[in-house]
Design a protein around this motif. Structure first.
Motif, PDB file in Angstrom:
ATOM      1  N   UNK A  93       0.840  -1.208   0.000  1.00 27.43           N
ATOM      2  CA  UNK A  93       0.000   0.000   0.000  1.00 27.43           C
ATOM      3  C   UNK A  93       0.874   1.257   0.000  1.00 27.43           C
ATOM      4  N   UNK A  94       1.899   1.251   0.833  1.00 26.43           N
ATOM      5  CA  UNK A  94       2.791   2.419   0.900  1.00 26.43           C
ATOM      6  C   UNK A  94       3.469   2.695  -0.452  1.00 26.43           C
ATOM      7  N   UNK A  95       4.100   1.689  -1.085  1.00 26.86           N
ATOM      8  CA  UNK A  95       4.689   1.944  -2.400  1.00 26.86           C
ATOM      9  C   UNK A  95       3.656   2.351  -3.449  1.00 26.86           C
ATOM     10  N   UNK A  96       2.436   1.778  -3.348  1.00 27.71           N
ATOM     11  CA  UNK A  96       1.408   2.165  -4.317  1.00 27.71           C
ATOM     12  C   UNK A  96       1.100   3.652  -4.203  1.00 27.71           C
ATOM     13  N   UNK A  97       1.001   4.142  -2.958  1.00 27.50           N
ATOM     14  CA  UNK A  97       0.745   5.570  -2.746  1.00 27.50           C
ATOM     15  C   UNK A  97       1.893   6.402  -3.300  1.00 27.50           C
ATOM     16  N   UNK A  98       3.117   5.974  -2.987  1.00 30.31           N
ATOM     17  CA  UNK A  98       4.285   6.721  -3.456  1.00 30.31           C
ATOM     18  C   UNK A  98       4.368   6.705  -4.983  1.00 30.31           C
ATOM     19  N   UNK A  99       4.139   5.519  -5.552  1.00 33.19           N
ATOM     20  CA  UNK A  99       4.186   5.416  -7.020  1.00 33.19           C
ATOM     21  C   UNK A  99       3.089   6.273  -7.642  1.00 33.19           C
ATOM     22  N   UNK A 100       1.918   6.289  -6.994  1.00 33.94           N
ATOM     23  CA  UNK A 100       0.817   7.109  -7.479  1.00 33.94           C
ATOM     24  C   UNK A 100       1.212   8.581  -7.513  1.00 33.94           C
ATOM     25  N   UNK A 101       1.851   9.015  -6.420  1.00 36.25           N
ATOM     26  CA  UNK A 101       2.295  10.418  -6.354  1.00 36.25           C
ATOM     27  C   UNK A 101       3.325  10.685  -7.454  1.00 36.25           C
ATOM     28  N   UNK A 102       4.238   9.732  -7.633  1.00 35.72           N
ATOM     29  CA  UNK A 102       5.305   9.939  -8.622  1.00 35.72           C
ATOM     30  C   UNK A 102       4.770   9.947 -10.043  1.00 35.72           C
ATOM     31  N   UNK A 103       3.733   9.157 -10.284  1.00 30.75           N
ATOM     32  CA  UNK A 103       3.186   9.086 -11.635  1.00 30.75           C
ATOM     33  C   UNK A 103       2.260  10.280 -11.911  1.00 30.75           C
ATOM     34  N   UNK A 104       1.485  10.685 -10.900  1.00 28.42           N
ATOM     35  CA  UNK A 104       0.443  11.687 -11.133  1.00 28.42           C
ATOM     36  C   UNK A 104       0.931  13.136 -10.985  1.00 28.42           C
ATOM     37  N   UNK A 105       1.890  13.339 -10.120  1.00 30.58           N
ATOM     38  CA  UNK A 105       2.303  14.724  -9.851  1.00 30.58           C
ATOM     39  C   UNK A 105       3.683  15.021 -10.416  1.00 30.58           C
ATOM     40  N   UNK A 106       3.882  16.299 -10.650  1.00 31.99           N
ATOM     41  CA  UNK A 106       5.193  16.712 -11.155  1.00 31.99           C
ATOM     42  C   UNK A 106       6.104  16.955  -9.950  1.00 31.99           C
ATOM     43  N   UNK A 107       7.169  16.224  -9.914  1.00 32.19           N
ATOM     44  CA  UNK A 107       8.086  16.322  -8.771  1.00 32.19           C
ATOM     45  C   UNK A 107       9.464  16.677  -9.298  1.00 32.19           C
ATOM     46  N   UNK A 108      10.181  17.501  -8.570  1.00 33.07           N
ATOM     47  CA  UNK A 108      11.517  17.863  -9.056  1.00 33.07           C
ATOM     48  C   UNK A 108      12.430  16.627  -9.064  1.00 33.07           C
ATOM     49  N   UNK A 109      13.360  16.618  -9.994  1.00 31.44           N
ATOM     50  CA  UNK A 109      14.058  15.378 -10.316  1.00 31.44           C
ATOM     51  C   UNK A 109      14.849  14.799  -9.138  1.00 31.44           C
ATOM     52  N   UNK A 110      15.439  15.667  -8.303  1.00 34.18           N
ATOM     53  CA  UNK A 110      16.232  15.113  -7.197  1.00 34.18           C
ATOM     54  C   UNK A 110      15.334  14.355  -6.208  1.00 34.18           C
ATOM     55  N   UNK A 111      14.153  14.939  -5.922  1.00 37.98           N
ATOM     56  CA  UNK A 111      13.212  14.268  -5.027  1.00 37.98           C
ATOM     57  C   UNK A 111      12.679  12.995  -5.685  1.00 37.98           C
ATOM     58  N   UNK A 112      12.426  13.098  -6.991  1.00 38.62           N
ATOM     59  CA  UNK A 112      11.909  11.947  -7.744  1.00 38.62           C
ATOM     60  C   UNK A 112      12.903  10.782  -7.635  1.00 38.62           C
ATOM     61  N   UNK A 113      14.187  11.099  -7.809  1.00 39.47           N
ATOM     62  CA  UNK A 113      15.221  10.055  -7.730  1.00 39.47           C
ATOM     63  C   UNK A 113      15.250   9.439  -6.328  1.00 39.47           C
ATOM     64  N   UNK A 114      15.137  10.298  -5.328  1.00 36.33           N
ATOM     65  CA  UNK A 114      15.139   9.824  -3.948  1.00 36.33           C
ATOM     66  C   UNK A 114      13.949   8.888  -3.703  1.00 36.33           C
ATOM     67  N   UNK A 115      12.769   9.334  -4.166  1.00 39.50           N
ATOM     68  CA  UNK A 115      11.570   8.502  -3.999  1.00 39.50           C
ATOM     69  C   UNK A 115      11.691   7.196  -4.779  1.00 39.50           C
ATOM     70  N   UNK A 116      12.271   7.295  -5.969  1.00 32.33           N
ATOM     71  CA  UNK A 116      12.426   6.089  -6.812  1.00 32.33           C
ATOM     72  C   UNK A 116      13.286   5.057  -6.091  1.00 32.33           C
TER      73      UNK A 116
END
Lengths: 266, 403
Positions: B305-328
């Motif tokens: 559930x936690x990764x699904x939420x995070x992946x959802x945020x990463x797919x749906x919202x525009x996130x700056x690349x450094x944060x995106x890499x960290x989340x990835x």
């Protein structure tokens, strides 16, 4: 003519002579080879000995009569001794079922029933409705899942219907253990290959009953050829009595039948 | 009484109407869990291979250009792990010296008997793909290297230095062909592992046609996660630039596969509880009893559930690349653990249920056993050692030809 009585010394001497002669003669009688037949255990499965064994024309069955089992554990001891089964593993075992008036089932099997059930359970609070013992062993399935899954063909069904293990081929992967719905298999910690009940195939081929059947004091375990119309198992299978098999829904078609098994028996 | 486990007692309390069936009775031969951590590791390793191969296939067959930076690395990663896929099996076998019996005298009726062949074909195809993908690089390296490395490059390239346009076009065709047959082979390699479990009718949690599907999708999840994680970590350690577009493509792919994997995992549980067939009380009791923590908490809540939420945020919202890499990196790390826990819950969890359908046994991992925790750590470290040495011969990254 009056016969003279022998002297007391003569009496003693001749007596000792006779004893010695008798002892020697007796020993010779025992030791002298008169053919093994004199000391062989009588044939227990008729029609096996002194006949060519047509392996493709045999059919055996095992019947467990639950109503007769008294939970003495003799069968388990006999089995353990016959095959030197390591502690903690069981080719055969006897379960104790206790049914309460609430329909709740309590089952236990301390040490596989090896010690016999010598005292009743004391941890059951409710009033007991019924209690019985269920001996378990290999079901010798006609559609054996263990045979199907063995990757090297070490577990196989012999033409006379016995599911056996070739311990020289087994790799010890334990896939057959997973596949057996009856948990009749285990890995022998010494040989590191799988082992299970064979219905004493070694004895059957010599015309002897499986060890557990032979020692059962109440006749709860029965074994015989279905090709022999006089055998007890033939008569039981031919008769009107209700017989069941374990886990019928698994589609394994066991050759092990239970007489008097309650529906709670798994 | 035999194995009256506390957890089983919890189970019997929690399942209400089924209480009459449970008395904490475990068949005497069921007390021991026969397939332990090595059999958890085996599908985990083949899963990593499959997932990594998917990334390479997307690039080499489906022309997903943004995956170029990791395409070659994925192939080497897959090879390093594939080399080690048999180690857990050999450690598990009671008679490992007889392992070739599976190849020499396989029983055609057994699913397991196919392993050697499927494994050998996978290995062959993967090695050939790597050979053709790296050929131009290896030819160049051969010219610039010396000593034994030069000899090695000559051997690997079969002493061919033909880099003409025609030769390279032929190489490209061969690569596409090999990857095309590699995909079904990879699918079979791992789907088959799922079938090993799914085909055991005696075990109600395993016996399901969904099992190969679940294994396959979770394999893709673990493999892609591993590539994402390794790519980011290696880039950070080596202070190399990270290709943002590549990470985005991988995360999008990962999201798709994870949605499928998680859906099927939940469908399996839902089917058991809705259909209420046969031994459902045992499955329910297992998930709510001995596996309550490792399944519901770790695998589902934290791992899914936690990764699904995070992946959802990463797919749906525009996130700056450094944060995106960290989340990835975070998400892929969690998913790597999730898949391991999932394998654990299937393999070991499934065996906790006794076939008596009346109780559960327990599993206590040993540290120093040949299938123990130390052995698991060593087995999991070996592919990274292999990868390290592979990296000395085959440069990992695109544009880094080692010349």
């Amino acid at each position: 003519m009056k016969i003279k009585d022998p002297s007391p010394d003569m009496k003693k001497r001749s007596f000792l002579k006779n004893v010695l002669n008798g002892t020697v003669a007796g020993c010779l009688y025992l030791v002298y080879p008169m053919g093994a037949d004199s000391f062989e255990i009588p044939e227990q499965i008729p029609g096996i000995r002194n006949k060519p064994y047509d392996i493709y024309d045999q059919e055996f069955a095992f019947v467990v009569d639950i109503t007769r089992c008294i939970g003495c554990g003799s069968c388990c001891v006999a089995d353990k001794r016959e095959f030197n089964v390591p502690d903690g593993n069981y080719r055969t075992w006897v379960e104790r079922y206790v049914k309460g008036f609430s329909d709740r089932i309590y089952v236990d099997c301390p040490n596989g029933g090896l010690d016999g059930y010598q005292s009743p359970r004391t941890d059951i609070k409710e009033k007991i409705r019924d209690t019985f013992f269920v001996p378990k062993l290999c079901n010798m399935c006609r559609e054996a899942p263990c045979v199907q899954v063995c990757p090297v063909g070490a577990t196989f069904t012999s033409p006379d219907g016995f599911v056996l293990v070739d311990d020289k081929r087994c790799v010890g992967c334990a896939y057959c253990i997973q596949a057996c719905p009856y948990s009749a298999r285990f890995i022998n910690p010494e040989t590191r290959v799988v082992e299970k009940c064979t219905w004493c195939y070694n004895r059957v081929r010599k015309g002897l009953l499986p060890a557990c059947v032979q020692v059962c004091p109440t006749g709860a375990r029965k074994f015989g050829s279905l090709k022999d119309e006089n055998s007890e198992v033939y008569k039981i299978l031919k008769g009107p009595g209700v017989l069941t098999v374990l886990k019928k829904e698994m589609g394994t078609w066991p050759a092990l039948y239970y007489k008097g098994a309650r529906r709670e028996v798994v | 009484m035999n194995t009256a486990t506390v957890s089983a007692a919890m189970v019997s309390d929690s399942i209400g109407s089924a209480t009459m069936l449970i008395s904490n009775y475990v068949f005497p031969n069921d007390l021991h869990v026969h397939w332990s951590m090595m059999i958890v590791l085996y599908p985990y390793i083949t899963g990593l291979v499959d997932g990594a191969f998917i990334i390479a296939a997307l690039y080499y067959l489906f022309d997903v250009k943004s995956l170029a930076p990791v395409a070659r690395f994925s192939l080497l990663f897959a090879l390093a792990f594939l080399c080690c896929a048999t180690i857990p099996l050999l450690l598990h076998l009671g008679r490992p010296e007889r392992n070739f019996n599976m190849l020499l005298t396989p029983s055609p009726s057994s699913a397991m008997a196919g392993f050697g062949y499927i494994y050998a074909v996978s290995m062959g195809v993967l090695v050939f793909i790597i050979f053709f993908v790296y050929r131009p690089v290896l030819v160049a390296l051969r010219k610039s290297s010396r000593g034994w490395l030069k000899v090695l490059y000559r051997v690997i390239t079969l002493d061919s230095i033909d880099l003409s346009d025609d030769a390279l076009k032929l190489d490209a065709k061969i690569i596409r062909f090999l990857v095309a047959i590699g995909i079904p082979i990879a699918a079979v390699l791992h789907g088959y592992v799922g079938f090993i479990f799914g085909g055991v009718k005696a075990n109600p949690t395993w016996s399901s046609p969904l099992m190969p599907v679940i294994f396959l999708f979770s394999a893709c999840v673990s493999g892609i996660s591993a590539i994402v994680f390794a790519y980011i970590v290696i880039a950070k350690v080596k202070s190399r630039p990270i290709d943002h577009e590549c990470i985005v493509t991988m995360i999008n792919t990962l999201t798709g596969f994870f949605i499928l994997a998680f859906s099927f995992e939940m469908l399996e549980v839902f089917s058991h509880s809705y259909l209420k067939t046969g031994y459902h009380h045992m499955v329910e009791g297992l998930l709510n009893g001995p596996l309550a923590k490792s399944f519901w908490f770790w695998q589902v809540k934290i791992g899914s559930v936690l990764p699904l939420l995070l992946l959802g945020i990463m797919v749906l919202f525009k996130i700056r690349s450094s944060l995106y890499t960290f989340l990835a990196a975070g998400v892929s790390g969690i998913l790597l653990i999730q898949v391991f826990i999932m394998r654990w819950n299937v393999v070991i969890g499934g065996q906790l249920m006794s076939k008596s359908a009346r109780g559960y046994t327990q599993f206590h991992p040993q540290w120093f056993d040949k299938e123990g925790i130390i052995a698991v750590i060593i087995v999991m470290a070996i592919p990274f050692v292999i990868l390290f040495f592979l990296g000395k011969i085959f440069p990992f990254w695109d544009k880094d030809n080692g010349v």
